[in-house]
Design a protein around this motif. Structure first.
Motif, mmCIF file in Angstrom:
data_model
loop_
_atom_site.group_PDB
_atom_site.id
_atom_site.type_symbol
_atom_site.label_atom_id
_atom_site.label_comp_id
_atom_site.label_asym_id
_atom_site.label_seq_id
_atom_site.Cartn_x
_atom_site.Cartn_y
_atom_site.Cartn_z
ATOM 1 N N TRP A 481 0.829 -1.197 0.000
ATOM 2 C CA TRP A 481 0.000 0.000 0.000
ATOM 3 C C TRP A 481 0.871 1.258 0.000
ATOM 4 O O TRP A 481 0.653 2.186 -0.769
ATOM 5 C CB TRP A 481 -0.925 -0.006 1.204
ATOM 6 C CG TRP A 481 -1.693 1.262 1.462
ATOM 7 C CD1 TRP A 481 -1.774 1.951 2.616
ATOM 8 C CD2 TRP A 481 -2.518 1.983 0.531
ATOM 9 N NE1 TRP A 481 -2.571 3.056 2.491
ATOM 10 C CE2 TRP A 481 -3.049 3.099 1.206
ATOM 11 C CE3 TRP A 481 -2.851 1.794 -0.816
ATOM 12 C CZ2 TRP A 481 -3.889 4.016 0.593
ATOM 13 C CZ3 TRP A 481 -3.690 2.726 -1.422
ATOM 14 C CH2 TRP A 481 -4.205 3.811 -0.722
ATOM 15 N N ARG A 653 -7.426 5.062 -5.031
ATOM 16 C CA ARG A 653 -7.734 3.689 -5.436
ATOM 17 C C ARG A 653 -8.519 3.713 -6.739
ATOM 18 O O ARG A 653 -9.094 4.735 -7.112
ATOM 19 C CB ARG A 653 -8.542 2.956 -4.356
ATOM 20 C CG ARG A 653 -7.784 2.713 -3.069
ATOM 21 C CD ARG A 653 -8.616 1.898 -2.088
ATOM 22 N NE ARG A 653 -9.816 2.614 -1.671
ATOM 23 C CZ ARG A 653 -10.851 2.038 -1.038
ATOM 24 N NH1 ARG A 653 -10.827 0.740 -0.793
ATOM 25 N NH2 ARG A 653 -11.887 2.752 -0.673
ATOM 26 N N LYS A 685 -4.444 0.217 -5.921
ATOM 27 C CA LYS A 685 -3.943 1.588 -5.857
ATOM 28 C C LYS A 685 -4.054 2.271 -7.215
ATOM 29 O O LYS A 685 -4.099 1.612 -8.253
ATOM 30 C CB LYS A 685 -2.484 1.589 -5.406
ATOM 31 C CG LYS A 685 -2.285 1.402 -3.924
ATOM 32 C CD LYS A 685 -0.812 1.255 -3.580
ATOM 33 C CE LYS A 685 0.021 2.404 -4.086
ATOM 34 N NZ LYS A 685 1.448 2.271 -3.688
ATOM 35 N N SER A 718 0.813 -2.854 -5.174
ATOM 36 C CA SER A 718 -0.463 -2.547 -4.536
ATOM 37 C C SER A 718 -1.067 -3.799 -3.934
ATOM 38 O O SER A 718 -0.846 -4.906 -4.434
ATOM 39 C CB SER A 718 -1.439 -1.955 -5.564
ATOM 40 O OG SER A 718 -2.755 -1.867 -5.044
#
Length: 755
Positions: A481, A653, A685, A718
Motif C-alpha cells: 500500500w 484507489r 492503488k 499494490s
C-alpha cells in the motif's frame, strides 16, 4: 496548590553532574530509579522531591519498584522535580502524575524515562531501550497515567471499576444465573449498581428529580457513553512507546486523575462491552483497546519463555467469553419475554374489564381491574423506558455473533496495526519502541538501537526481524500500500496512518504456510517468497472526484466516470465478481443500494454514458430485480455512484480488470462459465499499470500486485481486493480457499524475488 517552580536559564546546571555521579555500566542490566519522597507540607502542596539511585535488574527480587507509562503531553508548561541538589526538567503531564501518585502512595519508588534516563545522552538512551522489556515486566506495578480527571472521567472510572457483572465469573464456578439476575434487576432500576446510559443529555429523569424537590430519593451511580469516550480516547492510546509498555507490563494499573482500576478488571469489562455492536460507533477508539487486551494475551502465548500461568490467562479469556455469551442469551430472552408480557398486559387491560362491564355490569370491579392493570403497565414502562436507558455490557443478540477470531488473531496483526496507527515524535521510534517485544521471540540478539542510522535502514531491519520473530509475511500488505521510498518494496512506511482500506474480512484468503528466505548479500535486500501468478492486469479504471451532489457544470466528469464504470461492467459475466459493502465506506449507503448500483450498471452496460446519466438524473424509480416490492429512485443510485467515485479518488484507489492466466485457480463456477477467458475485477492503488501481475503469496491473507523490476525480481505495487463471486440476486462470500486448497499444492508454488 502545589508549587511549580519556573525554569530559568540555569535550572539544569546541576543535572549533568547528577547523572555523571550515577553512571550506568554499559554491559550490565543497570537502571536508575526514583525514590519519590512523601509530602511533609500541609494540604499536599509541597514541591515534588526525590532521590535517584542505580538498581541492577538482576538483583530485582531484593528491591521493589514500579514503572510509569505516560505521554509527555501537549502542555509545555515547564515543571521540575528536585533530586538531591539538582533539578530535572519534566513535562506538566509527568509532574501531575507523580503528584497524584504521591497523594495516594506517599513515599514510593518508580522508574520514569524522562527522569531515570539522561534525555540529552543519545548513547545512554540506546543502551537503555533494550532494557525496557525487563523494566516493565519486572516492575511490581506499572501505572498507566491517562491524564487529569474531570467529572466525566470520574463517572466513567466509577462505572468501569464498579460493574458487578465481572464479579460473578470464575473459571471453576461461573455463576451465570447470578450474573443474569444482577443485570436484569439493574436494568429495572431495582439495585444501586453503577449503570450505563446512552447519553447524559437524554437523562432527563435525573435532571427533573431535583426540580421536584425529590433529592432524597436514592439514585444509583451512572455513566454515559460520552463519559467512557472521555477516558478511552486519551492521548496515551495513540503513542508508540506506550504500546510497548502496556504489552510488556506484568501488573498494569490504569490511573485517571484520582481514580485507579486494575488492568485485569478493565480488560474484563472491555471484553463484555465488545459484544455491543453499537459501542464502536459511539467510541471510535474502542477497537484499539480491544486489540490491546488480545495483544497482551497473544504476546504472552507466543513468547518462547511463556509460563504455565500465561497460558492459563488465555484459557481464562476464552472461558470468560463463553460466560458472556451465556449471560447475553439469558438476558436477551428475558427482555423479549418482558416486552411480550407488557403487550399482553396492555391488551388485557382493555379487553377483560370491558367484557366484565358489558356482560355483568360489574362497573366497580371493572374500574378497579383497569386501574390495577394500567398501574402495573405504567410501572413496567417506567422501569424499562422512562428512567435513564440501561445499556447492558453487550447486545442481547451477542451470543449469536461471538467470534473466536478475537482470541485467534495473530500477534503479527496486532503489532502491524499498533505500529501503523500510533504516533512517534521520532520516526525511528516506530521500530525502536518494539525492540524488547521482538527480542523475546528471537534467539539471536538484536543490535542496540542506533539513532545515527537512517530511518529507511531502521525500518528495513525492523521488518526483517518482525518477519523472523512472528513467522508471518503480513507486513507485505502495508508495504504494497505504501512502501518506504528508498528501500526494497517489502519495507512499509510505518507512518502511513491506517490499513482499514485493505482489511476486508470477507475477502481474506485462507492463511497457508509462509515460505521465505533472505538474500541480503551486497545489500541487495531481496525477500524471496513462494506463491502463484494468478492474472495480469488488462484494464485500469481510475475515477475523478466531483461534488457530493450532482452539478450540471460537472457533467463531462460524470460522463467520463460513467464510461469507465460501464466499461468495467461490460466485461462482467453473470457469474463473475461482485463487490461487497465492506470494500467501501460509502456514506449513507446500505448493502441493498450497493448491490443495486452494481446490478444497475450490469444491465445498462450496453448503453452510452449520456443515456445512463439522463436516466440517473431523472425522477423515475427502479424496481429491484431480485425483490419485487422494493423500488428505489434512480437519484439514489446516482448518489451511491458519486459517493463510490469520490471515495476511490480521495483514497487513490481504482477499479481494475484482470485476465486470469492460472488454470489451477477458479474464481467462478467452472460449470457455469460460457466464455473461455475468465475476467477478474477488483480494487487497487491508483498507480497500478496494465501488464502488472496479480499474485498469491503463500502465507499472506490478501492478494497483491507486483511489477517486474529486473529479469530476476519484482516489486510490490499494490494490495488487491477482488470482487465477490455472484450471480444476480444470489450474493455469496468470496472464498478462493474452496478451490485453492484442493488444486494448489506446495510443489505448484513458484518463487518470487521481491526487490
Amino acid at each position: 496548590m502545589t508549587t511549580i517552580r519556573a525554569l530559568g536559564a540555569d535550572v539544569n546546571t546541576n543535572a549533568f553532574d547528577l547523572y555523571a555521579s550515577l553512571p550506568l555500566p554499559p554491559s550490565l542490566t543497570c537502571i536508575r530509579v526514583l525514590d519519590v519522597l512523601a509530602d511533609t507540607a500541609p494540604g499536599d502542596d509541597g514541591p515534588l522531591c526525590g532521590n535517584l539511585r542505580v538498581l541492577d535488574l538482576e538483583l530485582r527480587p531484593k528491591v521493589q519498584f514500579s514503572a510509569l507509562s505516560y505521554v509527555w503531553g501537549v502542555d509545555l508548561t515547564p515543571c521540575t522535580i528536585a533530586c538531591g541538589n539538582a533539578t530535572i526538567d519534566i513535562s506538566r503531564n509527568c509532574f501531575s502524575c507523580l503528584l497524584h501518585l504521591r497523594r495516594k502512595l506517599g513515599k514510593f519508588t518508580i522508574w520514569v524515562d524522562a527522569i531515570c534516563i539522561n534525555q540529552k545522552d543519545d548513547r545512554e538512551k540506546e543502551r537503555q531501550i533494550p532494557l525496557m522489556g525487563c523494566i516493565y515486566s519486572n516492575a511490581d506495578t506499572t501505572y498507566v497515567w491517562l491524564g487529569e480527571g474531570n467529572e466525566r472521567s470520574d463517572r466513567a472510572m466509577t462505572y468501569l471499576s464498579g460493574v458487578r457483572f465481572v464479579d460473578f465469573f470464575s473459571p471453576t464456578n461461573p455463576r451465570v444465573w447470578a450474573a443474569f439476575w444482577n443485570l436484569f434487576t439493574s436494568s429495572m432500576g431495582l439495585t444501586k449498581d453503577v449503570y450505563l446510559v446512552e447519553n447524559e443529555r437524554k437523562n432527563w429523569v435525573r435532571r427533573l428529580i431535583p426540580r421536584l424537590g425529590l433529592e432524597r430519593i436514592p439514585r444509583a451511580a451512572y455513566a454515559s457513553l460520552d463519559d467512557l469516550k472521555d477516558v478511552l480516547s486519551r492521548e496515551w492510546l495513540e503513542r508508540m512507546w506506550t504500546y510497548q509498555e502496556i504489552l510488556l507490563a506484568s501488573n498494569p494499573v490504569i490511573v485517571c486523575g484520582n481514580s485507579h482500576i486494575q488492568w485485569s478488571r478493565l480488560a474484563s469489562v472491555l471484553v463484555a462491552l465488545h459484544f455491543d455492536d453499537t459501542i464502536e460507533s459511539c467510541i471510535p477508539k474502542f477497537p484499539v483497546w480491544s486489540k490491546l487486551v488480545v495483544g497482551r494475551i497473544r504476546l504472552q502465548q507466543t513468547n518462547r519463555t511463556s509460563s504455565h500461568s500465561q497460558g492459563k490467562e488465555m484459557r481464562f479469556y476464552q472461558a470468560y467469553q463463553l460466560f458472556v455469551m451465556r449471560v447475553a442469551r439469558y438476558y436477551g430472552t428475558a427482555m423479549t419475554l418482558l416486552l411480550q408480557f407488557q403487550v399482553v398486559l396492555f391488551i388485557a387491560a382493555i379487553i377483560v374489564p370491558s367484557s366484565l362491564a358489558y356482560n355483568r355490569g360489574y362497573m366497580l370491579l371493572a374500574t378497579t381491574i383497569i386501574f390495577l392493570l394500567f398501574s402495573l403497565l405504567v410501572i413496567g414502562y417506567w422501569m424499562r423506558y422512562f428512567r435513564p436507558k440501561f445499556r447492558p455490557p453487550f447486545s442481547s443478540d451477542a451470543y449469536a455473533q461471538i467470534s473466536e477470531s478475537r482470541i485467534k488473531t495473530p500477534i503479527t496483526e496486532n503489532l502491524i496495526h499498533g505500529t501503523i496507527s500510533r504516533k512517534a515524535q521520532e520516526p525511528k521510534d516506530k521500530a525502536f519502541a518494539l525492540h524488547a517485544i521482538l527480542q523475546r521471540s528471537l534467539t539471536e540478539k538484536l543490535p542496540n538501537p542506533d539513532y545515527n542510522l537512517s530511518t529507511g535502514h531502521v525500518y528495513k531491519s525492523y521488518c526483517r526481524y518482525l518477519i523472523d520473530a512472528t513467522n508471518s509475511l503480513d507486513i507485505l500488505v502495508p508495504a504494497a500500500w505504501k512502501g518506504y521510498s528508498d528501500q526494497p518494496s517489502w519495507v512499509p512506511d510505518w507512518n502511513q496512518g491506517s490499513l482499514d482500506l485493505w482489511q476486508n474480512d470477507q475477502l481474506l484468503l485462507p492463511v497457508s504456510k509462509p515460505y521465505w528466505k533472505w538474500d541480503l548479500a551486497e545489500d541487495r535486500g531481496i525477500l524471496k517468497v513462494r506463491g502463484l501468478h494468478i492474472s495480469d492486469i488488462s484494464s485500469c479504471f481510475k475515477l475523478q472526484k466531483t461534488s457530493d451532489t450532482y452539478l450540471e457544470e460537472e457533467r463531462s466528469i460524470h460522463c467520463e466516470n460513467l464510461a469507465k464504470i460501464l466499461a468495467l461492467f461490460s466485461r462482467h459475466h453473470p457469474y463473475n465478481n461482485k463487490f461487497s459493502q465492506t470494500t467501501f465506506t460509502v456514506r449513507g449507503d446500505s448493502l441493498g443500494l450497493l448491490n443495486l448500483w452494481q446490478e444497475f450498471f450490469y444491465y445498462k452496460a450496453s448503453k452510452t454514458p449520456l443515456e445512463v446519466l439522463s436516466l440517473l438524473t431523472g425522477s423515475a424509480f427502479l424496481r429491484y430485480t431480485t425483490i419485487d416490492w422494493i423500488f428505489v429512485s434512480y437519484k439514489s443510485i446516482l448518489k451511491t455512484h458519486i459517493s463510490i467515485c469520490n471515495e476511490l479518488a480521495e483514497t487513490n484507489r481504482m477499479f481494475f480488470a484482470a485476465e486470469k492466466v492460472n488454470t489451477r485457480i477458479h474464481f467462478s463456477d467452472p460449470q457455469k462459465l460460457e466464455h473461455r477467458t475468465e475476467f477478474l475485477d477488483g480494487i487497487c492503488k491508483g498507480d497500478v499499470q496494465v501488464g502488472d501481475k496479480v499474485i498469491y503469496i503463500s502465507g499472506l491473507s490478501s492478494l497483491v500486485i507486483v511489477r517486474a523490476y529486473d529479469s530476476e525480481s519484482v516489486r510490490l505495487v499494490s494490495p488487491a481486493v477482488m470482487g465477490l463471486k455472484h450471480k444476480p440476486g444470489d450474493l455469496y462470500t468470496f472464498d478462493p480457499g474452496i478451490n485453492l486448497r484442493p488444486n494448489v499444492k506446495e510443489r505448484d508454488l513458484e518463487e518470487f524475488a521481491l526487490a
